[in-house]
Structures are given as structure tokens and as C-alpha cells.
Design a protein around this motif. Structure first.
Motif, PDB file in Angstrom:
ATOM      1  N   HIS A 148       0.838  -1.201   0.000  1.00  0.00           N
ATOM      2  CA  HIS A 148       0.000   0.000   0.000  1.00  0.00           C
ATOM      3  C   HIS A 148       0.870   1.248   0.000  1.00  0.00           C
ATOM      4  O   HIS A 148       1.983   1.250   0.537  1.00  0.00           O
ATOM      5  CB  HIS A 148      -1.008   0.003   1.155  1.00  0.00           C
ATOM      6  CG  HIS A 148      -0.426   0.074   2.543  1.00  0.00           C
ATOM      7  ND1 HIS A 148      -0.107   1.263   3.154  1.00  0.00           N
ATOM      8  CD2 HIS A 148      -0.126  -0.902   3.437  1.00  0.00           C
ATOM      9  CE1 HIS A 148       0.348   1.015   4.383  1.00  0.00           C
ATOM     10  NE2 HIS A 148       0.362  -0.294   4.583  1.00  0.00           N
ATOM     11  N   ASP A 169       6.063   1.184   7.456  1.00  0.00           N
ATOM     12  CA  ASP A 169       4.652   0.833   7.158  1.00  0.00           C
ATOM     13  C   ASP A 169       4.115   1.795   6.118  1.00  0.00           C
ATOM     14  O   ASP A 169       3.485   2.781   6.465  1.00  0.00           O
ATOM     15  CB  ASP A 169       3.814   0.875   8.428  1.00  0.00           C
ATOM     16  CG  ASP A 169       2.382   0.462   8.176  1.00  0.00           C
ATOM     17  OD1 ASP A 169       2.121  -0.150   7.128  1.00  0.00           O
ATOM     18  OD2 ASP A 169       1.519   0.754   9.003  1.00  0.00           O
ATOM     19  N   MET A 170       4.322   1.472   4.803  1.00  0.00           N
ATOM     20  CA  MET A 170       5.194   0.433   4.354  1.00  0.00           C
ATOM     21  C   MET A 170       5.938   0.805   3.097  1.00  0.00           C
ATOM     22  O   MET A 170       6.107   0.011   2.201  1.00  0.00           O
ATOM     23  CB  MET A 170       4.420  -0.879   4.171  1.00  0.00           C
ATOM     24  CG  MET A 170       3.281  -0.741   3.158  1.00  0.00           C
ATOM     25  SD  MET A 170       2.855  -2.356   2.395  1.00  0.00           S
ATOM     26  CE  MET A 170       4.168  -2.558   1.205  1.00  0.00           C
ATOM     27  N   GLU A 214      -5.043   1.469   2.437  1.00  0.00           N
ATOM     28  CA  GLU A 214      -4.967   0.327   3.365  1.00  0.00           C
ATOM     29  C   GLU A 214      -5.226   0.761   4.800  1.00  0.00           C
ATOM     30  O   GLU A 214      -5.819   0.033   5.589  1.00  0.00           O
ATOM     31  CB  GLU A 214      -3.587  -0.342   3.280  1.00  0.00           C
ATOM     32  CG  GLU A 214      -3.549  -1.747   3.893  1.00  0.00           C
ATOM     33  CD  GLU A 214      -3.164  -1.776   5.368  1.00  0.00           C
ATOM     34  OE1 GLU A 214      -3.282  -2.848   5.969  1.00  0.00           O
ATOM     35  OE2 GLU A 214      -2.749  -0.740   5.927  1.00  0.00           O
ATOM     36  N   GLU A 215      -4.779   1.951   5.136  1.00  0.00           N
ATOM     37  CA  GLU A 215      -4.894   2.394   6.531  1.00  0.00           C
ATOM     38  C   GLU A 215      -6.319   2.800   6.880  1.00  0.00           C
ATOM     39  O   GLU A 215      -6.669   2.900   8.064  1.00  0.00           O
ATOM     40  CB  GLU A 215      -3.928   3.554   6.801  1.00  0.00           C
ATOM     41  CG  GLU A 215      -2.451   3.223   6.553  1.00  0.00           C
ATOM     42  CD  GLU A 215      -1.887   2.188   7.527  1.00  0.00           C
ATOM     43  OE1 GLU A 215      -2.630   1.713   8.405  1.00  0.00           O
ATOM     44  OE2 GLU A 215      -0.701   1.846   7.392  1.00  0.00           O
ATOM     45  N   GLU A 239       3.957  -5.984   3.840  1.00  0.00           N
ATOM     46  CA  GLU A 239       3.846  -5.235   5.097  1.00  0.00           C
ATOM     47  C   GLU A 239       5.057  -5.567   5.958  1.00  0.00           C
ATOM     48  O   GLU A 239       5.778  -6.518   5.695  1.00  0.00           O
ATOM     49  CB  GLU A 239       2.566  -5.642   5.838  1.00  0.00           C
ATOM     50  CG  GLU A 239       1.319  -4.993   5.277  1.00  0.00           C
ATOM     51  CD  GLU A 239       0.982  -3.666   5.931  1.00  0.00           C
ATOM     52  OE1 GLU A 239       1.911  -2.982   6.411  1.00  0.00           O
ATOM     53  OE2 GLU A 239      -0.206  -3.328   5.958  1.00  0.00           O
TER      54      GLU A 239
HETATM   55 ZN   LIG Z   1       0.661  -1.031   6.531  1.00  0.00          ZN
END
Ligand SMILES: [Zn+2]
Length: 426
Positions: free
Chosen positions: A105, A134-135, A168-169, A196
Motif C-alpha cells: 500500500h 509501514d510500508m 490500506e490504513e 507489510e
Molecule cells: Zn501497513
């Protein structure tokens, strides 16, 4: 210096176990360390908080030509419909070995409003910055493992899809839109690898072949509003706040089991209650001498399997249904991330990974207990394809200002990923 000597020793020793082509892949990874770190610094300095859609797209535009150079067909999948930036999808078709999906992501939890915006070296080998481990560091592991294959002619003929999400978050809703194409890509693949952050504990690396599900619950209770002097009488009953307290206390006392957690995150109750379940915020106006007429609470549930999720939901329903006098209660459940079970297929991927570790003279990796790993994008495809995660950067402090990446681990992770990909695509 000690560290560099150690790395050098690893490559020399490993050469005995690797085929000449594999040794060449490893050499290519080692030669690209400076370039990889420079590109990492560049994209860390570009804000790509999930809600900074222009920033996420800009990171995608930096990455696009990198994949195009490797012979991938690249397209941007817009997600305006769900108010997110979109996803970068890079594909190459071929017939060698397994059809592989590589997952990452581009977004971070640090929005433009965060004070944490820039790359900064903490020591000779540790860099701080938003999204370092991250990431965005994992994106470099992904990209430079592909570059090492390309440089050695071993990318030719492979069937690989790179799917980098932009949310993604904080995934756009509904998930059927924000993760629809992603799930289809999973269904069309035979192995899914997520980049990740690598999991490290007590100086050892762990692989992730199981992750817990994450879903939400929302509870509403009602009571008869009236003067407090009547509380617990047959006519007035117990009120909404005692009812919600009964339910939450019973959850706490009765539902605990291994690998299961259920949190209560927000509660609001009183006489004149407004609760917004989307923003998880509310207000209540009440008086000490008025029996509460309504109350709300929300929380999450994390399970290792769908069976465990079904079972805990049924138990919650049963607890909710045992109302105190003159009260009512209902609970609603909302799916978020499915669980990623430790299937035989996932275990087989870990075996292949450990053959790579062995030949690189690295310690075998064990599977991380699922209770120690939150849900992630790979969870959406794990029901359909053999999946493994944790190939990304090793770092610390993810999701908090001060997040770091250990740059000395980047080439190690990249060699591992490159050889793993090479072996899967023979
Ligand atoms: Zn992540």
C-alpha cells in the motif's frame, strides 16, 4: 562495520547453496542498496496520508515508471466513488511457475495535518519518517526484488500482478468497491505475497501465514425514562444504562477464549442521546435523578477463524437478549477484515521461504502467532489464494510519529523476497 562484515559473510557462505543464477540475483540486490534507499527517502518525503488523495496519486506516479521499466503493464484504478485516491496495478503475463500477486500500500496514517512529515537519519542505519516501515520500505523490498530478477533475465515469462492499494490504513466503503478488483486479482492468482512490515521478536524474524479477522459491533439499549426514585421497580425497570452495563459486564466475564479479543471503544448514554456510528462520536444529556432512556456502545471483535467469529457473535446475541426489567437491547455486527487462516497452502509457502532462508544461511522463520498481527489487505484475498505476509521492512513505531526503518535489514529482506519469487515462478 561489524554489521557490514556480517552481511558479507552471509553472501559468501550462501553462495555454496545457491545456483549460479540465484547467486547472481543476490549480487544484484546488494548492488542496488543505495539506489533503493534513495528512492525510499524520496517517497517518504512525499506525504501520502490516506485522505491526501493527491499525495497518494503522486507516490503512484513515482512508482509507475519503475514497474513499466520492468515490462509491466501499469494502470491506475481510480476510487473517487469511495473518496479515496485509487490503486496502482502492474501486471505481466507469462506461463512460468505460479501466478503471483504482490501486495502493498502507498498510503500512510500521517495526514498533511501531522507534524511528522520528513525523512531523518537517526543513526547510520536507522531512518525515521512517516511510512518508513509501514510500508514504503516494503514497497522498495518489492520493487528491488523484481529489479534483481529483471537484471538476471529471470523475470522473463513470469506471471506477476503487483497491487498497491491507496487506502490500506482506512479502506473506502463499501469494501465491495474499494477491494473488489483486489479480491478478483487474488482469485486469479496462485500465491499472494504481502510486503507489510517484517515481524521480528527477540532477534528472530517471523513469517505471517495467519491473521485475525477484524469486525465491528454496535449496541443500543433502551429504558423507560422516569424519575429516579422509581428505579428497579416493576413499573420503571432498570433503565438503559444499567442494561448496557449488564451486557458489557457479561461480555467481559463470559466470552474470553484463546485468540479472541473484543474491545468496547465508545459508550454514551442518558436521556437525550445522539450517537453517530460512522464517526463514533456522540452526546448525551441526562440528570442524576432521571432514569436513562437510551445508551450506545461500539467496539471490535478479532478472531482467528470464521467459526470463532460466528460463535462469539451468537454468544453476544444470547447475552443481549436477557433484558433487565423494562429495557430493550439490540446488537448489530459489521464485517471488516476476514480472518486469514493458517491453511496447508500457506504453510507450503512458508516451507519454500524456509528453503530460501536455509540457502541464504539465515535462520528458519516460524509462523507468527495470529494474535500478534492485526488484519491487513492480504486478509481480503487469503480466503481464495495461498498467502503469506511479512516480507517488508523491519522497523519500529508504526502508526506513531517517530516511526523508523532499519536500513541494514532492507537488503536481507530483498534477497529473501527475490529468491522466494524466483523459486515460486520456476
Ligand atoms: Zn501497513
Amino acid at each position: 562495520m561489524k554489521l557490514i562484515a556480517g552481511l558479507f559473510a552471509v553472501s559468501l557462505f550462501a553462495a555454496e547453496h545457491l545456483t549460479p543464477v540465484e547467486a547472481n540475483i543476490v549480487r544484484n540486490v546488494e548492488a542496488s542498496v543505495a539506489e533503493s534507499n534513495a528512492l525510499l527517502e524520496k517517497i517518504v518525503n512525499m506525504n501520502s496520508g490516506t485522505f491526501n488523495v493527491a499525495g497518494v496519486r503522486a507516490v503512484g506516479e513515482v512508482l509507475r515508471p519503475e514497474f513499466e521499466k520492468l515490462g509491466f503493464q501499469v494502470h491506475w484504478l481510480p476510487m473517487d466513488e469511495v473518496h479515496r485516491a485509487g490503486h496502482l496495478v502492474a501486471e505481466r503475463k507469462g506461463t512460468h511457475g505460479k501466478r503471483v500477486l504482490l501486495i502493498g500500500h502507498m498510503d500512510t496514517v500521517f495526514e498533511l495535518s501531522s507534524p511528522f512529515q520528513k525523512w531523518n537519519m537517526k543513526s547510520a542505519t536507522v531512518a525515521g519518517g512517516p511510512g518508513t516501515s509501514d510500508m514504503k520500505g516494503g514497497l522498495m523490498v518489492l520493487l528491488y526484488s523484481l529489479k534483481a530478477l529483471e537484471a538476471t533475465g529471470t523475470l522473463e515469462g513470469t506471471n506477476i500482478t503487483v497491487f498497491l492499494t491507496g487506502d490500506e490504513e482506512n479502506a473506502g466503503e463499501p469494501l465491495s468497491i474499494s477491494r473488489g478488483a483486489f479480491i478478483e486479482a487474488g482469485k486469479a492468482s496462485e500465491a499472494a505475497i504481502e510486503f507489510e512490515g517484517g515481524a521480528r521478536s527477540d532477534g528472530r524474524d517471523f513469517a505471517t501465514i495467519a491473521r485475525r479477522s477484524a469486525s465491528h459491533w454496535r449496541l443500543k439499549t433502551t429504558g423507560i425514562e422516569g424519575h429516579s426514585s422509581g428505579i428497579f421497580t416493576e413499573r420503571a425497570g432498570s433503565g438503559a444504562i444499567y442494561e448496557i452495563s449488564r451486557i458489557l459486564a457479561a461480555f467481559e466475564a463470559q466470552l474470553k477464549e484463546p485468540d479472541l479479543t473484543y474491545n468496547a471503544g465508545v459508550i454514551v448514554g442518558g436521556s437525550n442521546v445522539h450517537f453517530d456510528p460512522i464517526k463514533n462520536t456522540g452526546t448525551a444529556i441526562g440528570k442524576s435523578n432521571i432514569i436513562a432512556s437510551s445508551a450506545y456502545a461500539t467496539g471490535d471483535i478479532r478472531t482467528v477463524s470464521d467459526e470463532q467469529l460466528k460463535s462469539v457473535r451468537a454468544k453476544m446475541q444470547a447475552i443481549v437478549a436477557k433484558h433487565l426489567p423494562q429495557t430493550g437491547a439490540e446488537i448489530m455486527f459489521e464485517d471488516k477484515y476476514p480472518s486469514m487462516a493458517a491453511t496447508d497452502g500457506n504453510k507450503t509457502l512458508l516451507k519454500v521461504l524456509n528453503s530460501v532462508n536455509l540457502d541464504l544461511n539465515m535462520e528458519a522463520m516460524e509462523a507468527l502467532p495470529p494474535s500478534r498481527r492485526g488484519a491487513g489487505d492480504v486478509s481480503f484475498v487469503a480466503p481464495y489464494v495461498d498467502s503469506i505476509s511479512g516480507f517488508g521492512s523491519v522497523g519500529g513505531g508504526a502508526h506513531a510519529p517517530g516511526e523508523t526503518v532499519d536500513l541494514s535489514r532492507q537488503p536481507i529482506q530483498t534477497k529473501r523476497a527475490a529468491l522466494f519469487l524466483y523459486r515460486l515462478t520456476r
